[in-house]
Motif scaffolding. Structure first.
Motif, mmCIF file in Angstrom:
data_model
loop_
_atom_site.group_PDB
_atom_site.id
_atom_site.type_symbol
_atom_site.label_atom_id
_atom_site.label_comp_id
_atom_site.label_asym_id
_atom_site.label_seq_id
_atom_site.Cartn_x
_atom_site.Cartn_y
_atom_site.Cartn_z
ATOM 1 N N UNK A 48 61.258 34.326 133.046
ATOM 2 C CA UNK A 48 60.947 33.503 134.211
ATOM 3 C C UNK A 48 59.522 33.715 134.712
ATOM 4 N N UNK A 49 58.904 34.800 134.312
ATOM 5 C CA UNK A 49 57.495 35.026 134.633
ATOM 6 C C UNK A 49 56.597 34.554 133.488
ATOM 7 N N UNK A 50 57.068 34.750 132.260
ATOM 8 C CA UNK A 50 56.257 34.408 131.094
ATOM 9 C C UNK A 50 56.023 32.900 130.993
ATOM 10 N N UNK A 51 57.076 32.091 131.124
ATOM 11 C CA UNK A 51 56.917 30.651 130.893
ATOM 12 C C UNK A 51 55.939 30.010 131.880
ATOM 13 N N UNK A 52 56.037 30.270 133.194
ATOM 14 C CA UNK A 52 55.027 29.692 134.104
ATOM 15 C C UNK A 52 53.614 30.174 133.787
ATOM 16 N N UNK A 53 53.484 31.443 133.405
ATOM 17 C CA UNK A 53 52.153 31.943 133.031
ATOM 18 C C UNK A 53 51.631 31.189 131.823
ATOM 19 N N UNK A 54 52.473 31.006 130.821
ATOM 20 C CA UNK A 54 52.055 30.302 129.614
ATOM 21 C C UNK A 54 51.623 28.877 129.935
ATOM 22 N N UNK A 55 52.407 28.195 130.739
ATOM 23 C CA UNK A 55 52.117 26.793 131.064
ATOM 24 C C UNK A 55 50.957 26.653 132.024
ATOM 25 N N UNK A 56 50.446 27.760 132.528
ATOM 26 C CA UNK A 56 49.296 27.715 133.419
ATOM 27 C C UNK A 56 47.964 27.630 132.699
ATOM 28 N N UNK A 57 47.999 27.536 131.378
ATOM 29 C CA UNK A 57 46.773 27.456 130.588
ATOM 30 C C UNK A 57 47.087 26.942 129.201
ATOM 31 N N UNK A 58 46.101 26.934 128.303
ATOM 32 C CA UNK A 58 46.346 26.462 126.945
ATOM 33 C C UNK A 58 47.283 27.408 126.198
ATOM 34 N N UNK A 59 48.038 26.846 125.274
ATOM 35 C CA UNK A 59 48.937 27.679 124.480
ATOM 36 C C UNK A 59 50.112 26.883 123.957
ATOM 37 N N UNK A 60 50.347 26.973 122.660
ATOM 38 C CA UNK A 60 51.474 26.300 122.018
ATOM 39 C C UNK A 60 52.561 27.337 121.758
ATOM 40 N N UNK A 61 53.741 27.105 122.311
ATOM 41 C CA UNK A 61 54.855 28.022 122.127
ATOM 42 C C UNK A 61 55.704 27.537 120.956
#
Length: 272
Positions: A185-198
């Motif tokens: 729940x912390x990782x996903x918002x952080x990831x979506x806050x910048x560039x990055x393909x999951x």
């Protein structure tokens, strides 16, 4: 090089420092102390090359004569650390191994947060959800080092990356890779806050062949728990769900192996 640390000798099992350091084999004591243990000249040298020096360096006479050990001693003293000449028996007591290596080093545990990471420093990042096996964790760190990944993000209740077995399995990569422990729940918002393909490795439906995808930097490769895989919601949140062909009777790969196959595919696309 000016030496600011100190050097001493300990030969007694009842020495308070020996008693204190041997407890670092237990997770609760590592967390309380903020310290962890690494054994072997190779790992300690990898740490030194990465700019990380021990707070305490225990070494037996056998190991002290090696040129790399002498360089490590000088660097430790210069950084204000303590060098302790001791016996093979005490090294065994510290490491928990009968045939301990000639060097045991004690390091401060890094406290790295997601917000400390600069995702743009590397094209590949590894992410593992509830990774339980310390050997797999060490292997993933080594893989990350080999492919030039930025680091490893551990999600959920994973094995302790600073346990003796995981540090040993990393072969020094624990010092070259950024390591973060976080919740989904912390990782996903952080990831979506910048560039990055999951990219999730997934055995369910709606997958594509892992070599049929063009990966965009930075690529975050997500693998699930060794026995249960990852929750469906995690896979659904990924930008891409990929699957590797299984030509035999096995239906899946070991988590660390899957991460390595994926990491090298991403690397090879960058190289080509």
């Amino acid at each position: 090089m000016t030496q600011t640390g100190r050097r001493s000798r300990i030969e007694s099992f009842s020495n308070p420092l020996v008693k204190r350091m041997r407890l670092l084999r237990e997770k609760r004591h590592r967390r309380a102390e903020g310290l962890f243990l690494a054994e072997g000249l190779r790992i300690a040298t990898e740490a030194r090359d990465a700019g990380v020096l021990p707070k305490w360096l225990f070494l037996a006479e056998e190991g002290a004569a090696h040129p790399l050990a002498q360089a490590l001693v000088s660097a430790t003293l210069a950084s204000g650390g303590e060098v302790i000449d001791t016996t093979p028996a005490i090294l065994s007591k510290l490491s928990g191994k009968e045939n301990a290596q000639a060097i045991v080093a004690i390091y401060a545990e890094p406290k790295t947060l997601l917000t400390d990471l600069d995702r743009n420093t590397a094209p590949i990042w590894l992410v593992a959800e509830r990774l339980r096996d310390p050997g797999n964790l060490g292997t993933m760190l080594r893989t990350g080092d080999a492919v030039g990944a930025g680091g490893l993000i551990l999600l959920g209740e994973s094995t302790d990356p600073y346990g003796v077995e995981a540090v040993r399995a990393s072969m020094g990569a624990i010092f070259t890779q950024r390591l973060v422990q976080a919740e989904w729940d912390d990782f996903l918002p952080w990831l979506r806050g910048g560039p990055g393909q999951l990219v999730a490795t997934w055995l369910g439906e709606d997958t594509v062949d892992y070599q049929a995808v063009r990966y965009a930097a930075p690529t975050f490769v997500l693998v699930g728990n060794e026995s249960q895989g990852m929750p469906e919601a995690y896979a659904a949140a990924a930008d891409m769900r990929v699957k590797m062909p299984m030509m035999g009777k096995a239906d899946s790969l070991n988590a660390a192996v899957a991460a390595a196959v994926m990491a090298y595919e991403v690397l090879n696309q960058r190289r080509n």
